[in-house]
Every structure is written in structure tokens, then in C-alpha cells.
Design a protein around this motif. Structure first.
Motif, PDB file in Angstrom:
ATOM      1  N   PRO A 148     -34.516   5.545 117.948  1.00  0.00           N
ATOM      2  CA  PRO A 148     -35.383   4.374 118.071  1.00  0.00           C
ATOM      3  C   PRO A 148     -36.304   4.506 119.284  1.00  0.00           C
ATOM      4  O   PRO A 148     -35.956   5.168 120.264  1.00  0.00           O
ATOM      5  CB  PRO A 148     -34.400   3.216 118.265  1.00  0.00           C
ATOM      6  N   THR A 149     -37.447   3.864 119.209  1.00  0.00           N
ATOM      7  CA  THR A 149     -38.330   3.807 120.368  1.00  0.00           C
ATOM      8  C   THR A 149     -37.683   2.910 121.416  1.00  0.00           C
ATOM      9  O   THR A 149     -36.754   2.144 121.111  1.00  0.00           O
ATOM     10  CB  THR A 149     -39.702   3.216 119.996  1.00  0.00           C
ATOM     11  N   LYS A 150     -38.198   2.973 122.627  1.00  0.00           N
ATOM     12  CA  LYS A 150     -37.684   2.100 123.694  1.00  0.00           C
ATOM     13  C   LYS A 150     -37.836   0.639 123.282  1.00  0.00           C
ATOM     14  O   LYS A 150     -36.931  -0.169 123.489  1.00  0.00           O
ATOM     15  CB  LYS A 150     -38.422   2.370 125.000  1.00  0.00           C
ATOM     16  N   GLU A 151     -38.972   0.308 122.666  1.00  0.00           N
ATOM     17  CA  GLU A 151     -39.227  -1.071 122.244  1.00  0.00           C
ATOM     18  C   GLU A 151     -38.221  -1.526 121.184  1.00  0.00           C
ATOM     19  O   GLU A 151     -37.729  -2.650 121.220  1.00  0.00           O
ATOM     20  CB  GLU A 151     -40.659  -1.219 121.729  1.00  0.00           C
ATOM     21  N   GLN A 152     -37.924  -0.655 120.239  1.00  0.00           N
ATOM     22  CA  GLN A 152     -36.942  -0.993 119.211  1.00  0.00           C
ATOM     23  C   GLN A 152     -35.561  -1.187 119.834  1.00  0.00           C
ATOM     24  O   GLN A 152     -34.822  -2.102 119.450  1.00  0.00           O
ATOM     25  CB  GLN A 152     -36.888   0.102 118.146  1.00  0.00           C
ATOM     26  N   ALA A 153     -35.217  -0.332 120.780  1.00  0.00           N
ATOM     27  CA  ALA A 153     -33.919  -0.458 121.451  1.00  0.00           C
ATOM     28  C   ALA A 153     -33.853  -1.762 122.249  1.00  0.00           C
ATOM     29  O   ALA A 153     -32.820  -2.438 122.252  1.00  0.00           O
ATOM     30  CB  ALA A 153     -33.678   0.746 122.363  1.00  0.00           C
TER      31      ALA A 153
END
Length: 136
Positions: free
Chosen positions: A4-9
Motif C-alpha cells: 500500500p502507499t503511505k496514504e493508503q496505510a
């Protein structure tokens, strides 16, 4: 599977831990997306390759195989496409299930030389070929 991207995490962490400090959430998300998940996915891809190379041919289709791997500039896997074992097959007794699990463990441990570190019922599926292990 994909890192996952940082934003998704961050989204998932905020949903799971709604009262936590946003700085702690952001730092944790960064570590997960940049370090932890890529290492886990790289390990899984390597294990799938070992299984497909070293398992006896009669057992290879009872394990998932890596179809496509995408790596980042560090050589860590960020995306792993694999064939999924479809559930189905005949109902089997508890003894038959246990026998097939033991058989698969012998193949995995003794023939391939791999230890599945998350072996639990959620990571076992029954297909028309019998009991299969997933999620390496």
C-alpha cells in the motif's frame, strides 16, 4: 498483492486506531509502506519461487505460483501477481485433512527446505487437488 502507499496505510491505521496521534500514525504508515510490507512481499515471492523450483512436480500445483513480480529501485517486491487456488473439491474427513496437511508439510519442509511462518486454517484451502497452503 501490492504494497500500500503511505496514504493508503494512513487511512487504514486511522480507521483502526481513530484516537492516535496523527504524527505517530504517519510515521507508522511510512515504515509499513516503505520497509515492512516490501520485505514481507519480497520474502513471499522468493518462497513461491523456491516451492515451484524444488517441490516434486506432483505437488507444484498445490501451491500458488508467482506470475508477475514488480520491484522497486532497492530490489524489493512492491507487487506480486500470483495464481490463486480456487476452493472447491470434495468434502473430506478430519483425518484425511490432517493426513494431507502432514504430507504438504513434508514436501514444504523436507523437499523444498521452507518453513511456512503463518500456517493456520485461514492459510489452508481445499481444492479439487486436495489440501493446499497459501499466503507465504
Amino acid at each position: 498483492k501490492q504494497v500500500p502507499t503511505k496514504e493508503q496505510a494512513i487511512e487504514r491505521l486511522v480507521a483502526r486506531f481513530p484516537g492516535n496521534d496523527p504524527k505517530v500514525i504517519a510515521n507508522t504508515a511510512r515504515k509499513l509502506s516503505e520497509k515492512v510490507f516490501p520485505v514481507f512481499l519480497t520474502r513471499e515471492a522468493a518462497l513461491l519461487k523456491l516451492v515451484q523450483r524444488d517441490a516434486p512436480e506432483a505437488y507444484r500445483d498445490r501451491f500458488p505460483s508467482a506470475l508477475h513480480i514488480v520491484k522497486d529501485d532497492r530490489g524489493l517486491v512492491t507487487r506480486l501477481e500470483q495464481n490463486w487456488l480456487r476452493q472447491g473439491g470434495e468434502t473430506m474427513s478430519q483425518m484425511e485433512f490432517a493426513r494431507q496437511c502432514a504430507e504438504m508439510l513434508v514436501v514444504l519442509h523436507d523437499r523444498v527446505g521452507v518453513i511456512h511462518l503463518d500456517l493456520r486454517l485461514d492459510n489452508m484451502v481445499i481444492t479439487p487437488r486436495g489440501v493446499n497452503f497459501v499466503d507465504f
